[in-house]
Motif scaffolding. Structure first.
Motif, PDB file in Angstrom:
ATOM      1  N   UNK A 180       0.865  -1.149   0.014  1.00  0.00           N
ATOM      2  CA  UNK A 180      -0.069  -0.049   0.266  1.00  0.00           C
ATOM      3  C   UNK A 180       1.038   1.455   0.091  1.00  0.00           C
ATOM      4  N   UNK A 181       1.845   1.023   0.652  1.00  0.00           N
ATOM      5  CA  UNK A 181       2.774   2.458   0.701  1.00  0.00           C
ATOM      6  C   UNK A 181       3.423   2.633  -0.727  1.00  0.00           C
ATOM      7  N   UNK A 182       3.842   1.651  -1.261  1.00  0.00           N
ATOM      8  CA  UNK A 182       4.151   1.579  -2.703  1.00  0.00           C
ATOM      9  C   UNK A 182       3.296   2.325  -3.649  1.00  0.00           C
ATOM     10  N   UNK A 183       2.330   1.728  -3.516  1.00  0.00           N
ATOM     11  CA  UNK A 183       1.182   2.505  -4.420  1.00  0.00           C
ATOM     12  C   UNK A 183       0.961   3.934  -4.038  1.00  0.00           C
ATOM     13  N   UNK A 184       0.889   4.323  -2.693  1.00  0.00           N
ATOM     14  CA  UNK A 184       0.756   5.666  -2.400  1.00  0.00           C
ATOM     15  C   UNK A 184       1.914   6.363  -2.867  1.00  0.00           C
ATOM     16  N   UNK A 185       3.353   5.960  -2.876  1.00  0.00           N
ATOM     17  CA  UNK A 185       4.424   6.776  -3.182  1.00  0.00           C
ATOM     18  C   UNK A 185       4.286   6.811  -4.925  1.00  0.00           C
ATOM     19  N   UNK A 186       3.491   6.317  -5.425  1.00  0.00           N
ATOM     20  CA  UNK A 186       3.646   6.417  -6.887  1.00  0.00           C
ATOM     21  C   UNK A 186       2.958   7.779  -7.372  1.00  0.00           C
ATOM     22  N   UNK A 187       2.282   8.288  -6.284  1.00  0.00           N
ATOM     23  CA  UNK A 187       1.811   9.703  -6.714  1.00  0.00           C
ATOM     24  C   UNK A 187       2.886  10.775  -6.232  1.00  0.00           C
ATOM     25  N   UNK A 188       3.071  11.588  -7.283  1.00  0.00           N
ATOM     26  CA  UNK A 188       4.067  12.705  -7.034  1.00  0.00           C
ATOM     27  C   UNK A 188       4.046  13.583  -6.086  1.00  0.00           C
ATOM     28  N   UNK A 189       2.668  13.798  -5.409  1.00  0.00           N
ATOM     29  CA  UNK A 189       2.339  15.110  -4.698  1.00  0.00           C
ATOM     30  C   UNK A 189       2.325  14.553  -3.161  1.00  0.00           C
ATOM     31  N   UNK A 190       3.131  13.277  -2.913  1.00  0.00           N
ATOM     32  CA  UNK A 190       2.917  12.680  -1.831  1.00  0.00           C
ATOM     33  C   UNK A 190       4.434  12.478  -1.023  1.00  0.00           C
ATOM     34  N   UNK A 191       4.783  13.117   0.035  1.00  0.00           N
ATOM     35  CA  UNK A 191       6.201  13.021   0.634  1.00  0.00           C
ATOM     36  C   UNK A 191       5.968  11.965   2.082  1.00  0.00           C
ATOM     37  N   UNK A 192       6.954  11.480   2.528  1.00  0.00           N
ATOM     38  CA  UNK A 192       6.939  10.531   3.699  1.00  0.00           C
ATOM     39  C   UNK A 192       7.858  11.183   4.776  1.00  0.00           C
ATOM     40  N   UNK A 193       7.411  11.057   6.030  1.00  0.00           N
ATOM     41  CA  UNK A 193       8.293  11.233   7.213  1.00  0.00           C
ATOM     42  C   UNK A 193       8.890  10.113   7.684  1.00  0.00           C
ATOM     43  N   UNK A 194      10.334   9.986   7.764  1.00  0.00           N
ATOM     44  CA  UNK A 194      10.981   9.123   8.396  1.00  0.00           C
ATOM     45  C   UNK A 194      10.815   9.290   9.972  1.00  0.00           C
ATOM     46  N   UNK A 195       9.717   8.954  10.578  1.00  0.00           N
ATOM     47  CA  UNK A 195       9.538   9.348  12.016  1.00  0.00           C
ATOM     48  C   UNK A 195       8.461   8.362  12.724  1.00  0.00           C
ATOM     49  N   UNK A 196       8.461   8.271  13.820  1.00  0.00           N
ATOM     50  CA  UNK A 196       7.599   7.628  14.749  1.00  0.00           C
ATOM     51  C   UNK A 196       7.832   5.805  14.573  1.00  0.00           C
ATOM     52  N   UNK A 197       8.947   5.743  13.907  1.00  0.00           N
ATOM     53  CA  UNK A 197       9.160   4.265  14.056  1.00  0.00           C
ATOM     54  C   UNK A 197       9.594   3.554  15.459  1.00  0.00           C
ATOM     55  N   UNK A 198      10.244   4.069  16.056  1.00  0.00           N
ATOM     56  CA  UNK A 198      10.829   3.537  17.636  1.00  0.00           C
ATOM     57  C   UNK A 198       9.578   3.254  18.444  1.00  0.00           C
ATOM     58  N   UNK A 199       8.568   3.776  18.254  1.00  0.00           N
ATOM     59  CA  UNK A 199       7.489   3.697  19.181  1.00  0.00           C
ATOM     60  C   UNK A 199       6.401   2.471  18.493  1.00  0.00           C
ATOM     61  N   UNK A 200       6.702   2.255  17.089  1.00  0.00           N
ATOM     62  CA  UNK A 200       6.019   0.941  16.487  1.00  0.00           C
ATOM     63  C   UNK A 200       6.717  -0.118  16.851  1.00  0.00           C
ATOM     64  N   UNK A 201       7.972   0.048  17.314  1.00  0.00           N
ATOM     65  CA  UNK A 201       8.751  -1.204  17.584  1.00  0.00           C
ATOM     66  C   UNK A 201       8.740  -1.435  19.074  1.00  0.00           C
ATOM     67  N   UNK A 202       9.248  -2.558  19.679  1.00  0.00           N
ATOM     68  CA  UNK A 202       9.394  -2.985  20.829  1.00  0.00           C
ATOM     69  C   UNK A 202      10.157  -1.895  21.805  1.00  0.00           C
ATOM     70  N   UNK A 203       9.446  -0.964  22.574  1.00  0.00           N
ATOM     71  CA  UNK A 203      10.084   0.023  23.194  1.00  0.00           C
ATOM     72  C   UNK A 203      11.227  -0.082  24.079  1.00  0.00           C
TER      73      UNK A 203
END
Length: 276
Positions: A180-203
Motif C-alpha cells: 500500500x505504501x508503494x502504491x501511495x508513493x506512485x503519486x508525486x504529490x506525496x512525501x513521507x516522514x522517517x519518523x515515529x518508528x521507535x514507538x511502533x517497535x518494541x519500546x
C-alpha cells in the motif's frame, strides 16, 4: 550537515487535558513539554529548525502553536488543525496568523476507514491546497486505501505521510503495509516522514535492524527527495531519547549519497512545507 526536525510536538497539561495520555503505558510522557525542553536535545543533534505539529483537534491549540512559532528561532512552521468538514474551512485558514505550513487531522482515530474519501473532507482538503499549505496524513495501514484514492483525487495538494503510516514494526510484518505504501508513493504529490518508528517497535528492546526494512521500503518507494527526518519528540521518549532517534535516522541513511542525506535531513522538509 544541516538538520530540520520535520515533526515534533509540545503540550501543556495545565492548559487543556490530553486524554490520550491517560492509559498507563503513556505515563513517562504524561507531563508538560515545552520548546525550552526541546532546545537542548535538538541542538545536540544538530537540529537548527523544526516543524511543530498539532496534537489535539483544537483550533485554540493551533493558535497557541502559531504564537510559539512567532517567538521562536527554532520553529520554522506549524502543522495545525482545523475542522476540514466545516463549510467555512477556507475562511478559518485565511484567518490564522502567519506561520502555518500545513494541516493535520487524526485520521488514525476515525472509526470510518474511508473518512478521507468523504465529500466534506475532500472539500476541506481542496481549501488546504488553495491556501498553499500541505496536509499531513496521520493514518494506520488499513486506512491507506482511502489515502491512495484521496491523493489521486486532490493532485494539487501536497500530502505528507506521518510515521510511515505506523507499520507493525514490533511484529516484523511487512504486508499489506509495504504494498500500500508503494502504491501511495506512485503519486508525486506525496512525501513521507522517517519518523515515529521507535514507538511502533518494541519500546524496551528495539534495534536499528528492526527499523531498517521499513525505512528501506519508503526510501526506495519515495526516493530520498521525498523523505524527511522527524523525531516525533516527546512521544519518542517512550522508546528512545532524542539523540537515539537522530542517530537511528543517520544509521538508516548511511548508504545514501551526501546529497540524498541532505534531502532527508533538511531539503525535503524545506520543499514540502515551503519553509522560509
Amino acid at each position: 550537515m544541516t538538520r530540520i526536525d520535520a515533526h515534533h510536538h509540545v503540550w501543556d497539561l495545565s492548559v487543556r487535558p490530553h486524554a490520550w495520555l491517560d492509559p498507563e503505558p503513556m505515563a513517562p510522557v504524561r507531563r508538560t513539554f515545552t520548546l525550552d525542553d526541546l532546545a537542548g536535545p535538538a541542538a545536540a543533534a544538530g537540529v537548527s529548525r523544526s516543524v511543530l505539529v498539532q496534537v489535539l483537534p483544537d483550533l485554540g491549540e493551533t493558535r497557541e502553536f502559531l504564537a510559539l512559532a512567532a517567538g521562536s528561532e527554532l520553529v520554522a512552521g506549524v502543522v495545525g488543525w482545523i475542522d476540514l468538514t466545516a463549510p467555512d474551512a477556507a475562511d478559518t485558514l485565511a484567518g490564522l496568523p502567519h506561520g502555518l505550513v500545513g494541516v493535520r487531522h487524526g485520521v488514525q482515530s476515525e472509526p470510518d476507514a474511508g473518512w478521507l474519501a468523504r465529500a466534506d473532507v475532500r472539500r476541506g482538503l481542496a481549501a488546504v491546497a488553495a491556501a498553499g499549505l500541505a496536509y499531513d496524513l496521520l493514518t494506520l495501514p488499513h486506512q491507506l486505501p482511502a489515502a491512495i484514492d484521496t491523493v489521486a483525487a486532490v493532485p494539487e495538494l501536497t500530502f505528507v505521510l506521518d510515521h510511515l503510516s505506523k507499520p507493525p514494526i514490533a511484529s516484523g510484518e511487512l504486508e499489506p503495509w509495504r504494498r500500500r505504501v508503494r502504491e501511495l508513493a506512485r503519486h508525486p504529490n506525496v512525501y513521507c516522514k522517517l519518523s515515529g518508528m521507535v514507538t511502533e517497535a518494541r519500546w524496551g528492546s528495539w534495534r536499528v535492524a528492526d527499523l531498517r526494512p521499513y525505512a528501506e521500503v519508503v526510501l526506495e518507494a519515495f526516493g530520498p527527495e521525498r523523505v524527511m527526518f522527524g523525531s516525533d519528540w516527546p512521544v519518542c521518549l517512550l522508546a528512545a531519547g532524542y539523540e537515539q532517534v537522530a542517530e537511528a535516522a543517520d544509521a538508516l541513511c548511511a548508504g545514501l549519497s551526501d546529497g540524498e542525506r541532505a534531502d532527508v535531513l533538511a531539503g525535503t522538509a524545506r520543499r514540502a512545507y515551503r519553509l522560509e
